[in-house]
Write a protein that holds these residues in place. Structure first.
Motif, short mmCIF file in Angstrom:
data_model
loop_
_atom_site.label_atom_id
_atom_site.label_comp_id
_atom_site.label_asym_id
_atom_site.label_seq_id
_atom_site.Cartn_x
_atom_site.Cartn_y
_atom_site.Cartn_z
N GLN A 1 0.85 -1.19 0.00
CA GLN A 1 0.00 0.00 0.00
C GLN A 1 0.88 1.23 0.00
OE1 GLN A 1 -2.93 0.18 3.15
NE2 GLN A 1 -4.18 1.60 1.98
N LYS B 1 -3.05 5.38 -1.84
CA LYS B 1 -3.51 4.36 -2.79
C LYS B 1 -4.12 3.18 -2.05
CE LYS B 1 -0.34 5.47 -6.56
NZ LYS B 1 0.62 4.90 -7.55
N GLU B 2 -4.85 2.37 -2.82
CA GLU B 2 -5.43 1.15 -2.27
C GLU B 2 -4.36 0.09 -2.06
OE1 GLU B 2 -9.05 2.62 -1.85
OE2 GLU B 2 -8.79 0.45 -1.63
N ARG B 3 -4.62 -0.79 -1.12
CA ARG B 3 -3.73 -1.94 -0.93
C ARG B 3 -3.92 -2.87 -2.12
NH1 ARG B 3 -3.42 -4.72 4.94
NH2 ARG B 3 -3.28 -2.48 5.40
N GLU B 4 -2.80 -3.38 -2.64
CA GLU B 4 -2.87 -4.22 -3.84
C GLU B 4 -2.00 -5.46 -3.68
OE1 GLU B 4 -1.47 -1.62 -6.94
OE2 GLU B 4 0.59 -1.58 -6.18
#
Length: 126
Positions: free
Chosen positions: A39, A43-46
């Protein structure tokens, strides 16, 4: 009590390498699917990479497109540890990296993760 403890993060120059480790306890490690998420700020966790639980036929791995050819995930069931070898690091790889464990053989989205580590910071300078 299940614990996932990451280590190996730090500051590295672009083009450099780091190896993250995640030590697991409290479960039968070889039965769990293991993954690494990241993350970045804002931003989003990916998902970054994942490795399946061990079976008689071995293990399978998957990688996000943006790390293919640069990162390698592996596991050592004798040490209850999963690794993420990161090479050719780029500034855009800067993020907190989280270890994850999933008991089900399902897709790697956050809702499917059963256990999380606390995260380790990776910073890549340009």
């Amino acid at each position: 009590q299940v614990q996932l403890v990451e280590s190996g993060g730090g500051l590295v120059q672009a083009g450099g390498s780091l190896r993250l480790s995640c030590a697991a306890s409290g479960r039968t490690f070889s039965s769990d699917n293991m993954g690494w998420f990241r993350q970045a700020p804002g931003k989003e966790r990916e998902i970054v990479a994942a490795i399946s639980r061990s079976t008689w036929s071995g293990v399978s791995t998957l990688y996000a497109d943006y790390v293919k050819g640069r990162f390698t995930i592996s596991r050592d069931n004798a040490k209850n540890t999963v690794y993420l070898q990161m090479s050719s690091l780029k500034p855009e790889d800067t993020a907190i990296y989280y270890c994850a464990a999933k008991t089900r053989d399902s897709t790697w989205d956050q809702a499917q993760v059963d256990y999380w580590g606390q995260g380790t910071q990776v910073t890549v300078s340009s």
